[in-house]
Design a protein around this motif. Structure first.
Motif, PDB file in Angstrom:
ATOM      1  N   LEU A  35      11.983   0.550  -4.509  1.00 22.74           N
ATOM      2  CA  LEU A  35      12.903   1.502  -3.867  1.00 22.74           C
ATOM      3  C   LEU A  35      12.038   1.565  -2.567  1.00 22.74           C
ATOM      4  CD1 LEU A  35      15.360   3.183  -3.214  1.00 22.74           C
ATOM      5  CD2 LEU A  35      14.027   5.206  -4.225  1.00 22.74           C
ATOM      6  N   SER A  36      10.528   2.015  -2.544  1.00 20.94           N
ATOM      7  CA  SER A  36       9.833   2.241  -1.403  1.00 20.94           C
ATOM      8  C   SER A  36       9.355   1.006  -0.777  1.00 20.94           C
ATOM      9  CB  SER A  36       8.428   2.918  -2.147  1.00 20.94           C
ATOM     10  OG  SER A  36       7.547   2.748  -0.985  1.00 20.94           O
ATOM     11  N   PHE A  37       9.464  -0.287  -1.454  1.00 21.74           N
ATOM     12  CA  PHE A  37       8.982  -1.402  -0.936  1.00 21.74           C
ATOM     13  C   PHE A  37       9.933  -1.962   0.155  1.00 21.74           C
ATOM     14  CE2 PHE A  37       8.242  -6.067  -0.224  1.00 21.74           C
ATOM     15  CZ  PHE A  37       6.925  -5.857  -0.350  1.00 21.74           C
ATOM     16  N   ASP A  38      11.427  -1.571  -0.049  1.00 19.12           N
ATOM     17  CA  ASP A  38      12.389  -2.320   0.990  1.00 19.12           C
ATOM     18  C   ASP A  38      13.026  -1.189   1.775  1.00 19.12           C
ATOM     19  OD1 ASP A  38      13.874  -0.923  -0.815  1.00 19.12           O
ATOM     20  OD2 ASP A  38      15.105  -2.587  -1.787  1.00 19.12           O
ATOM     21  N   GLU A  39      12.396   0.164   1.859  1.00 18.28           N
ATOM     22  CA  GLU A  39      12.803   1.113   2.532  1.00 18.28           C
ATOM     23  C   GLU A  39      12.633   0.950   4.156  1.00 18.28           C
ATOM     24  OE1 GLU A  39      14.481   4.319   4.352  1.00 18.28           O
ATOM     25  OE2 GLU A  39      14.804   3.841   2.229  1.00 18.28           O
TER      26      GLU A  39
ATOM     27  N   LEU B 148      10.914 -11.720  -6.004  1.00 19.88           N
ATOM     28  CA  LEU B 148      10.029 -10.708  -6.421  1.00 19.88           C
ATOM     29  C   LEU B 148      10.982  -9.448  -6.993  1.00 19.88           C
ATOM     30  CD1 LEU B 148       7.143 -10.988  -3.765  1.00 19.88           C
ATOM     31  CD2 LEU B 148       7.236 -12.000  -6.237  1.00 19.88           C
ATOM     32  N   SER B 149      11.749  -8.927  -6.462  1.00 20.21           N
ATOM     33  CA  SER B 149      12.780  -8.047  -6.806  1.00 20.21           C
ATOM     34  C   SER B 149      13.272  -8.006  -8.207  1.00 20.21           C
ATOM     35  CB  SER B 149      13.696  -7.605  -5.661  1.00 20.21           C
ATOM     36  OG  SER B 149      13.258  -7.350  -4.470  1.00 20.21           O
ATOM     37  N   LEU B 150      13.400  -9.375  -8.689  1.00 19.12           N
ATOM     38  CA  LEU B 150      13.888  -9.532  -9.978  1.00 19.12           C
ATOM     39  C   LEU B 150      12.913  -8.997 -11.063  1.00 19.12           C
ATOM     40  CD1 LEU B 150      15.241 -13.191  -9.612  1.00 19.12           C
ATOM     41  CD2 LEU B 150      16.493 -10.963  -9.652  1.00 19.12           C
ATOM     42  N   ILE B 151      11.867  -8.649 -10.561  1.00 22.93           N
ATOM     43  CA  ILE B 151      10.566  -8.547 -11.533  1.00 22.93           C
ATOM     44  C   ILE B 151      10.645  -7.022 -12.035  1.00 22.93           C
ATOM     45  CG2 ILE B 151       8.244  -8.413 -12.255  1.00 22.93           C
ATOM     46  CD1 ILE B 151       7.805 -10.770 -10.109  1.00 22.93           C
ATOM     47  N   PRO B 152      10.662  -6.120 -10.960  1.00 20.60           N
ATOM     48  CA  PRO B 152      10.639  -4.543 -11.466  1.00 20.60           C
ATOM     49  C   PRO B 152      11.996  -4.233 -12.062  1.00 20.60           C
ATOM     50  CG  PRO B 152      10.778  -4.984  -8.774  1.00 20.60           C
ATOM     51  CD  PRO B 152      10.436  -6.021  -9.456  1.00 20.60           C
TER      52      PRO B 152
ATOM     53  N   LEU C 142       0.903  -1.055  -0.140  1.00 22.51           N
ATOM     54  CA  LEU C 142       0.083   0.026   0.075  1.00 22.51           C
ATOM     55  C   LEU C 142       0.716   1.407   0.022  1.00 22.51           C
ATOM     56  CD1 LEU C 142      -2.710   1.234   0.038  1.00 22.51           C
ATOM     57  CD2 LEU C 142      -2.506   1.067   2.469  1.00 22.51           C
ATOM     58  N   VAL C 143       2.005   1.313   0.816  1.00 20.83           N
ATOM     59  CA  VAL C 143       2.667   2.438   1.073  1.00 20.83           C
ATOM     60  C   VAL C 143       3.517   2.742  -0.444  1.00 20.83           C
ATOM     61  CG1 VAL C 143       4.904   3.546   2.033  1.00 20.83           C
ATOM     62  CG2 VAL C 143       3.074   2.409   3.361  1.00 20.83           C
ATOM     63  N   ALA C 144       3.987   1.469  -0.983  1.00 23.26           N
ATOM     64  CA  ALA C 144       4.692   1.744  -2.355  1.00 23.26           C
ATOM     65  C   ALA C 144       3.907   2.000  -3.360  1.00 23.26           C
ATOM     66  CB  ALA C 144       5.435   0.048  -2.640  1.00 23.26           C
ATOM     67  N   LEU C 145       2.748   1.475  -3.461  1.00 20.32           N
ATOM     68  CA  LEU C 145       1.495   2.029  -4.235  1.00 20.32           C
ATOM     69  C   LEU C 145       1.389   3.658  -4.297  1.00 20.32           C
ATOM     70  CD1 LEU C 145      -0.881  -0.763  -4.799  1.00 20.32           C
ATOM     71  CD2 LEU C 145       0.939  -0.297  -6.546  1.00 20.32           C
ATOM     72  N   GLY C 146       1.271   4.147  -3.238  1.00 11.45           N
ATOM     73  CA  GLY C 146       0.964   5.571  -2.860  1.00 11.45           C
ATOM     74  C   GLY C 146       2.145   6.315  -3.225  1.00 11.45           C
ATOM     75  N   ALA C 147       3.242   5.904  -2.719  1.00 12.12           N
ATOM     76  CA  ALA C 147       4.569   6.604  -3.044  1.00 12.12           C
ATOM     77  C   ALA C 147       5.074   6.470  -4.375  1.00 12.12           C
ATOM     78  CB  ALA C 147       5.705   6.178  -2.458  1.00 12.12           C
TER      79      ALA C 147
ATOM     80  N   THR D 294       8.829  11.373  -1.367  1.00  6.54           N
ATOM     81  CA  THR D 294       9.848  12.267  -1.609  1.00  6.54           C
ATOM     82  C   THR D 294      11.031  11.748  -2.159  1.00  6.54           C
ATOM     83  OG1 THR D 294      10.887  11.888   0.663  1.00  6.54           O
ATOM     84  CG2 THR D 294       9.224  13.647   0.588  1.00  6.54           C
ATOM     85  N   PHE D 295      11.704  10.584  -1.843  1.00  4.01           N
ATOM     86  CA  PHE D 295      12.861  10.018  -2.436  1.00  4.01           C
ATOM     87  C   PHE D 295      12.663   8.972  -3.650  1.00  4.01           C
ATOM     88  CE2 PHE D 295      12.075   7.171   1.325  1.00  4.01           C
ATOM     89  CZ  PHE D 295      11.713   6.019   0.260  1.00  4.01           C
ATOM     90  N   CYS D 296      11.176   8.708  -4.071  1.00  2.00           N
ATOM     91  CA  CYS D 296      10.971   8.150  -5.015  1.00  2.00           C
ATOM     92  C   CYS D 296      10.947   8.887  -6.334  1.00  2.00           C
ATOM     93  CB  CYS D 296       9.630   7.202  -4.933  1.00  2.00           C
ATOM     94  SG  CYS D 296       9.798   5.832  -3.898  1.00  2.00           S
ATOM     95  N   ILE D 297      10.429  10.298  -5.882  1.00  2.00           N
ATOM     96  CA  ILE D 297      10.109  11.116  -7.318  1.00  2.00           C
ATOM     97  C   ILE D 297      11.463  11.342  -8.121  1.00  2.00           C
ATOM     98  CG2 ILE D 297       9.920  13.872  -7.790  1.00  2.00           C
ATOM     99  CD1 ILE D 297       8.325  13.892  -5.477  1.00  2.00           C
ATOM    100  N   VAL D 298      12.681  11.086  -7.585  1.00  2.00           N
ATOM    101  CA  VAL D 298      13.658  11.225  -8.474  1.00  2.00           C
ATOM    102  C   VAL D 298      13.805  10.063  -9.303  1.00  2.00           C
ATOM    103  CG1 VAL D 298      15.372   9.939  -6.929  1.00  2.00           C
ATOM    104  CG2 VAL D 298      16.450  11.529  -8.466  1.00  2.00           C
TER     105      VAL D 298
END
Length: 270
Positions: A205-209, A251-255, A71-76, A147-151
């Motif tokens: 990036l958000s998922f594993d922060e 799962l990280s291999l997919i993105p 949920l957080v990763a989708l929102g970010a 904030t750090f995903c925008i880049v």
């Protein structure tokens, strides 16, 4: 073309093997220990079992942590896609006072140590917003990740916009297309792959922060990294952590693969 001697090739090959082993042998040990039958991980593994997989997939804390992370990763990612794309267009298409400063400010959050960003946001939420009655809660965690995903989106879209031929858009407008029609039919298809690649990287990036999450997560809210960090303190649950970590590795291999594929397709198309 530079030609290396046989001893130089062997030496460089050994260095590459050593670096790859240093990077991936620990990951391999995590995967192997996910099938370790012992309650407390031991090495070498004496007996293999899938019992910890059953425990992990039926664990309510694990499911909640995964749900929170998604949920957080989708929102970010949604925040990053919108703001990153808008900033990329603003900086690539327009010349204005402070343009270089804006570029620096967009990239800065990913360069700052996570602990600095976390402390800054924590102080803002607790010392500035809460005293005036604004409780950000879960939304604050999503904004913090954004904030750090925008880049991620900004870099991909900006690079693609720089390679686009502006003459195609001008031709579309000359033929009577509205600005929206030009964007929908001409502009967006040209940077769509970069847009998607940036979104995938932002999600990963958000998922594993973990660092920023420690300072901004509401009480009682665990994401997968927080759950892993807290559970590692209990040795008898270490193999459940290995299971979750193994799933995350896969799962990280997919993105990452999809992002590289999309970026390659974008480069070929240009």
């Amino acid at each position: 073309m530079l030609r290396l001697s046989r001893p130089a090739k062997i030496f460089l090959g050994l260095i590459v093997v050593a670096i790859m082993a240093f990077m991936y042998v620990p990951l391999l040990m995590v995967v192997i220990n996910a099938f370790n039958a012992a309650r407390i991980p031991t090495w070498p593994v004496a007996e293999f079992s899938t019992q910890w997989w059953e425990v992990a997939f039926t664990s309510e804390p694990v499911r909640k942590a995964v749900g929170n992370s998604v949920l957080v990763a989708l929102g970010a990612t949604a925040i990053a896609l919108v703001l990153g794309t808008l900033v990329a267009f603003a900086l690539q298409r327009f010349a204005f006072f402070g343009r270089n400063a804006v570029n620096l400010l967009v990239v800065l959050p990913i360069a700052l140590p996570g602990v600095v960003t976390g402390v800054a946001l924590n102080n803002t939420y607790n010392n500035l917003l809460e005293p005036i009655g604004i409780h950000v809660g879960y939304l604050g965690l999503i904004i913090a990740h954004g904030t750090f995903c925008i880049v991620m989106v900004f870099n991909n879209v900006f690079a693609r916009l720089n390679r686009m031929n502006p003459g195609i858009e001008e031709a579309s407008r000359d033929l009577g297309a509205t600005p929206w029609q030009t964007f929908r039919l001409i502009t967006f298809p040209q940077f769509r792959s970069a847009f998607a690649a940036g979104g995938l990287l932002a999600f990963a990036l958000s998922f594993d922060e973990v660092v920023v999450t420690i300072f901004t997560a509401p009480p009682g809210v665990d994401t997968v990294p927080l759950w892993i960090m807290n559970t590692m303190a209990r040795p008898n649950e270490a193999n459940v952590v290995n299971v979750v970590a193994t799933v995350l590795i896969l799962l990280s291999l997919i993105p990452v693969w999809a992002s590289q594929r999309l970026s390659r397709d974008t480069g070929e198309a240009s």
